[in-house]
Design a protein around this motif. Sequence first.
Motif, PDB file in Angstrom:
ATOM      1  N   SER A  37       0.828  -1.212   0.000  1.00 18.04           N
ATOM      2  CA  SER A  37       0.000   0.000   0.000  1.00 18.04           C
ATOM      3  C   SER A  37       0.859   1.258   0.000  1.00 18.04           C
ATOM      4  O   SER A  37       1.946   1.305   0.581  1.00 18.04           O
ATOM      5  CB  SER A  37      -0.921   0.015   1.222  1.00 18.04           C
ATOM      6  OG  SER A  37      -1.891  -1.009   1.136  1.00 18.04           O
ATOM      7  N   GLN A  38       0.345   2.295  -0.654  1.00 17.79           N
ATOM      8  CA  GLN A  38       1.023   3.582  -0.743  1.00 17.79           C
ATOM      9  C   GLN A  38       0.027   4.689  -0.417  1.00 17.79           C
ATOM     10  O   GLN A  38      -1.144   4.430  -0.163  1.00 17.79           O
ATOM     11  CB  GLN A  38       1.598   3.788  -2.150  1.00 17.79           C
ATOM     12  CG  GLN A  38       2.645   2.768  -2.570  1.00 17.79           C
ATOM     13  CD  GLN A  38       3.965   2.954  -1.846  1.00 17.79           C
ATOM     14  OE1 GLN A  38       4.304   4.065  -1.424  1.00 17.79           O
ATOM     15  NE2 GLN A  38       4.720   1.871  -1.687  1.00 17.79           N
ATOM     16  N   PHE A  59       3.033   7.006  -3.877  1.00 18.17           N
ATOM     17  CA  PHE A  59       2.829   6.022  -4.950  1.00 18.17           C
ATOM     18  C   PHE A  59       3.456   6.485  -6.258  1.00 18.17           C
ATOM     19  O   PHE A  59       3.962   5.671  -7.035  1.00 18.17           O
ATOM     20  CB  PHE A  59       1.341   5.684  -5.110  1.00 18.17           C
ATOM     21  CG  PHE A  59       0.584   6.471  -6.133  1.00 18.17           C
ATOM     22  CD1 PHE A  59       0.433   5.984  -7.424  1.00 18.17           C
ATOM     23  CD2 PHE A  59       0.007   7.687  -5.809  1.00 18.17           C
ATOM     24  CE1 PHE A  59      -0.282   6.694  -8.369  1.00 18.17           C
ATOM     25  CE2 PHE A  59      -0.716   8.398  -6.736  1.00 18.17           C
ATOM     26  CZ  PHE A  59      -0.858   7.912  -8.028  1.00 18.17           C
ATOM     27  N   GLN A  70       7.132   5.932  -5.873  1.00 16.72           N
ATOM     28  CA  GLN A  70       7.380   4.493  -5.927  1.00 16.72           C
ATOM     29  C   GLN A  70       7.485   4.042  -7.381  1.00 16.72           C
ATOM     30  O   GLN A  70       8.318   3.204  -7.731  1.00 16.72           O
ATOM     31  CB  GLN A  70       6.253   3.737  -5.214  1.00 16.72           C
ATOM     32  CG  GLN A  70       6.371   2.223  -5.265  1.00 16.72           C
ATOM     33  CD  GLN A  70       7.551   1.685  -4.481  1.00 16.72           C
ATOM     34  OE1 GLN A  70       8.199   2.402  -3.735  1.00 16.72           O
ATOM     35  NE2 GLN A  70       7.858   0.413  -4.659  1.00 16.72           N
ATOM     36  N   LEU A 121      -2.640  -1.074  -7.476  1.00 12.53           N
ATOM     37  CA  LEU A 121      -1.890  -0.606  -6.327  1.00 12.53           C
ATOM     38  C   LEU A 121      -2.849  -0.003  -5.311  1.00 12.53           C
ATOM     39  O   LEU A 121      -3.631   0.890  -5.642  1.00 12.53           O
ATOM     40  CB  LEU A 121      -0.861   0.444  -6.772  1.00 12.53           C
ATOM     41  CG  LEU A 121       0.125   0.938  -5.728  1.00 12.53           C
ATOM     42  CD1 LEU A 121       1.070  -0.180  -5.306  1.00 12.53           C
ATOM     43  CD2 LEU A 121       0.921   2.113  -6.285  1.00 12.53           C
ATOM     44  N   VAL A 126      -3.914   2.545  -2.633  1.00 14.76           N
ATOM     45  CA  VAL A 126      -3.483   3.925  -2.363  1.00 14.76           C
ATOM     46  C   VAL A 126      -4.480   4.582  -1.416  1.00 14.76           C
ATOM     47  O   VAL A 126      -5.690   4.464  -1.594  1.00 14.76           O
ATOM     48  CB  VAL A 126      -3.383   4.749  -3.667  1.00 14.76           C
ATOM     49  CG1 VAL A 126      -2.985   6.188  -3.364  1.00 14.76           C
ATOM     50  CG2 VAL A 126      -2.383   4.118  -4.639  1.00 14.76           C
TER      51      VAL A 126
END
Length: 219
Positions: free
Chosen positions: A115-116, A121, A124, A137, A139
């Motif tokens: 998780s971001q 993110f 990343q 992803l 978020v």
Amino acid sequence: KRLPNKGRITYTLFLGTDKFSVGKTVQSWELEGDRYKLGSISETTGIANVFYPQHLNYLSEGRIMAGGLRPETFLMSRKRRDEAEVAKANFNWEAGQITLGKISNRRTEALPAGSQDMVSFIYQMSLAPPPPGSLKLPVTNGSDLEIYELDVLQEENIETPLGMLRALPLRQVRRPGEESIEFWLATDYRYLPVKIRFIGREGEPSGEQIVSEIKISEE
């Protein structure tokens, strides 16, 4: 790949795609050992600040792992005229839980792997540029946690105040009635984000931020 120890990217904010400047965004980061601090400050300027003043701050802090950034806290604060909104997310990786929500109404949910947050993110993606295709992803924006579906497109040239840049475009798959985001990572600038486009709930571009300056340091 890793980020420079310190960096700052300044963007000009535009309304829609008509290149009418309404403000600026400054994103900055600092690394210390295995820790990172990453912030984003957006504010209206000029005539826009007179009629529709807005300030938006993001702050992501966490650790730098072998797989990239692992956020531990994320804070969002927004002020529109006299209205203020604050939300915070705490990542408890050991317990596999995330506590999030507005300060007055927080809750705890399961924390998916990888998780971001709204700032981390994108960086990343800079650390590990994905190949063309699609990816998912988790978020958080501080209030909620959702799964972003991203389409990774072929590299293309984009025009910026820094000149013509080769960039990798990523586009969030839009869901009906939901806002989404598109962004471009410059291949010659360590895949740092140089353009971000915001898509409104009806699918129309609501604004863009385009790079005007990049400063990095290894000190």
